[in-house]
Design a protein around this motif. Structure first.
Motif, short mmCIF file in Angstrom:
data_model
loop_
_atom_site.label_atom_id
_atom_site.label_comp_id
_atom_site.label_asym_id
_atom_site.label_seq_id
_atom_site.Cartn_x
_atom_site.Cartn_y
_atom_site.Cartn_z
N ALA A 51 3.52 1.13 -10.39
CA ALA A 51 2.35 0.33 -10.10
C ALA A 51 2.51 -1.00 -10.84
CB ALA A 51 1.09 1.06 -10.57
N ASP A 76 -4.32 2.13 -1.66
CA ASP A 76 -4.39 0.67 -1.55
C ASP A 76 -3.71 -0.07 -2.69
OD1 ASP A 76 -5.93 0.88 0.80
OD2 ASP A 76 -7.74 1.21 -0.39
N SER A 77 -2.96 0.64 -3.53
CA SER A 77 -2.30 0.00 -4.66
C SER A 77 -1.07 -0.78 -4.20
CB SER A 77 -1.87 1.06 -5.68
OG SER A 77 -1.09 0.49 -6.72
N ASN A 111 2.19 5.62 -14.74
CA ASN A 111 2.14 4.88 -13.48
C ASN A 111 3.51 4.44 -12.99
OD1 ASN A 111 -0.71 5.00 -13.41
ND2 ASN A 111 -0.85 3.22 -14.74
N THR A 125 -0.31 8.30 -5.30
CA THR A 125 -1.34 8.72 -4.34
C THR A 125 -2.38 7.65 -4.04
OG1 THR A 125 -2.62 9.67 -6.17
CG2 THR A 125 -1.09 11.14 -5.02
N GLU A 126 -2.36 6.52 -4.77
CA GLU A 126 -3.37 5.49 -4.54
C GLU A 126 -3.07 4.76 -3.23
OE1 GLU A 126 -6.14 4.65 -6.09
OE2 GLU A 126 -5.90 6.34 -7.49
N TYR A 138 2.85 -1.64 -5.06
CA TYR A 138 3.92 -0.88 -5.70
C TYR A 138 5.18 -1.73 -5.77
CZ TYR A 138 1.03 3.27 -4.95
OH TYR A 138 0.01 4.19 -4.97
N ASP A 183 0.85 -1.19 0.00
CA ASP A 183 0.00 0.00 0.00
C ASP A 183 0.89 1.24 0.00
OD1 ASP A 183 0.91 0.31 2.67
OD2 ASP A 183 -0.82 -0.79 3.44
#
Length: 471
Positions: A205, A231-232, A213, A228-229, A234, A182
């Protein structure tokens, strides 16, 4: 047949005597379908083969046959208020749509469903050729429709950079990396590694392409502003200073058969944004041999896991001369069309094209017996590409007619009829607001040496720049 209002433009008229296949993807890959058409023509008896191209590109006109344009993002258009007050022709909007949104719109289109139903009444098999196989496509669930390319789910899995690194760790050399679950973990991990990885941290991402991305970061402020995401996932990897960014195009038919089409040098801006390629590579034979070997290893992993078709591998060569794997492009990539032209002019007559190799890989899990790799650039073909992508909104005030003769350009240079030439392809046209992220045009330059190639690219970019102004 009638066309619904989901279609922005079409010039297609159905002919029941023709055997059709459908291409879905960007206009820049339209030329690949001629090679697919020639492949199918050798297998469909007593009927002419043609293709229908479903594209998202918004242009002033289309110098291409059998086009359907679908782009919900462009539906609203764009009106120049000042032009309206002055009673002048308003500017329209040319914008790029996310590939998954485009594929979803095509899959849900009533017109396309009606088109497929009409075609299947006259032929029992309809192939769909995709620039990239993704799961948002549902048209292949229709009985009689199949994808002439890699399996959607397998391609999805291998296009994840995180999956790639975990799958290929120990198979090919990979830069030191970490996976974060996250945004909070990303900020903490990158901060902790910043001093140790002092040349920079590459962050991506799971899915990214052409610089989207992803970024090479030098400070934590950059990380916080770009990503800025919350819950992504990385991927972090150690940035390695280097001069060379080679890319290898290949086809895999099974776990044992991997075909290497060629090696090109990528032109990278800002550490990670791809803008074009040059061929042949300037790397020495030793490095080329290693690149081929590593790509075969990657291809075998793909083949073992059921992937069939074209793929590409990107690498860097660090300042100590080590070849480091960067990513798999589990799809057709930017060099595919130019390598089709190169191989056609350089291999013995009758050798299968890349698209024919993919056809055999997908339908028969093998390559034809007459498949030949290019070992020597006997025709002394050199080429370069440049993708003119808009970073900020622009307005087009000029038009460069669409050139559909790239294949002929390669033939003329290879035969000696021309020493050099360049073409500007897929220009959107005049009187458009061009949105950020959109490809305004593409330049392809062909010659017998790299200096002439680069001169052609420079001239082509100069012509394109003359057709735009700040919006």
């Amino acid at each position: 047949m009638d066309y619904q209002d989901d279609i922005l433009y079409t010039n297609f008229t159905y002919n029941p005597d023709i055997y059709y296949f459908i291409y879905i993807g960007d206009l820049k890959a339209y030329g690949l379908n001629t090679f697919v058409q020639e492949t199918l023509s050798r297998r469909v008896y007593n009927r002419e083969v043609r293709f229908i191209a479903i594209i998202p590109d918004i242009c002033i006109q289309y110098n291409y046959a059998n086009i359907f344009v679908i782009n919900p993002e462009a539906r609203q258009g764009s009106v120049d208020e000042e032009a309206g007050r002055l009673n002048l022709k308003p500017f329209r909007k040319s914008c790029r749509i996310k590939y998954d949104s485009f594929i979803t719109a095509v899959s849900e289109s009533p017109t396309i469903h009606k088109l497929i139903d009409t075609i299947l009444k006259k032929q029992n098999q309809l192939y769909i050729s995709l620039y990239e196989s993704i799961e948002e496509l549902t048209l292949d669930e229709i009985e009689g429709v199949s994808i002439l390319g890699p399996d959607k789910s397998i391609a999805k899995r291998f296009n994840s950079k995180i999956y790639q690194y975990e799958k290929l760790n120990g198979v090919v050399p990979i830069a030191d990396y970490r996976v974060c679950n996250d945004l909070e973990s990303l900020l903490q991990t990158s901060s902790a590694l910043r001093e140790q990885w002092s040349d920079g941290i590459f962050i991506s991402a799971p899915y990214s392409a052409a610089g989207s991305n992803s970024a090479v970061t030098q400070t934590q402020e950059e990380v916080a502003s770009i990503f800025t995401e919350p819950d992504s996932l990385y991927l972090l990897s150690r940035y390695m200073p280097h001069q060379y960014d080679p890319t290898v195009l290949a086809v895999v038919a099974n776990e044992n058969e991997v075909y290497i089409a060629g090696i090109a040098d990528q032109n990278i801006v800002g550490g990670n944004r791809f803008v074009g390629s040059n061929y042949p590579t300037i790397l020495d034979e030793t490095h080329q041999k290693v690149l081929r070997e590593y790509t075969v290893r990657v291809g075998r992993v793909l083949g073992e896991n059921g992937y069939r078709g074209i793929f590409g591998c990107d690498y860097l060569i660090d300042n100590d001369g080590n070849v480091i794997f960067l990513e798999i492009n589990a799809r057709k990539q930017g060099t595919t069309l130019e390598f089709c032209h190169t191989l056609e002019q350089s291999l013995p007559e009758g050798s299968p094209s890349l698209m024919e190799l993919e056809y055999f890989a997908v339908t028969e899990n093998r390559f034809p017996k007459n498949a030949r790799e290019l070992t020597v650039n006997a025709r002394n073909l050199h080429w370069g590409t440049y993708n003119y992508k808009i970073d900020t909104q622009k307005r087009t005030t000029g038009y460069i007619p669409q050139n559909v003769y790239e294949r002929e350009t390669f033939k003329k240079v290879a035969s000696g009829e021309l020493l050099k030439d360049f073409a500007i392809l897929e220009h959107v046209g005049t009187n458009f607001y061009v949105m950020p992220g959109t490809f305004l045009a593409r330049v392809v330059s062909v010659a017998t040496n790299r200096d002439d190639v680069n001169e052609g690219l420079c001239q082509g970019v100069g012509f394109i720049q003359q057709t735009i102004e700040e919006a």
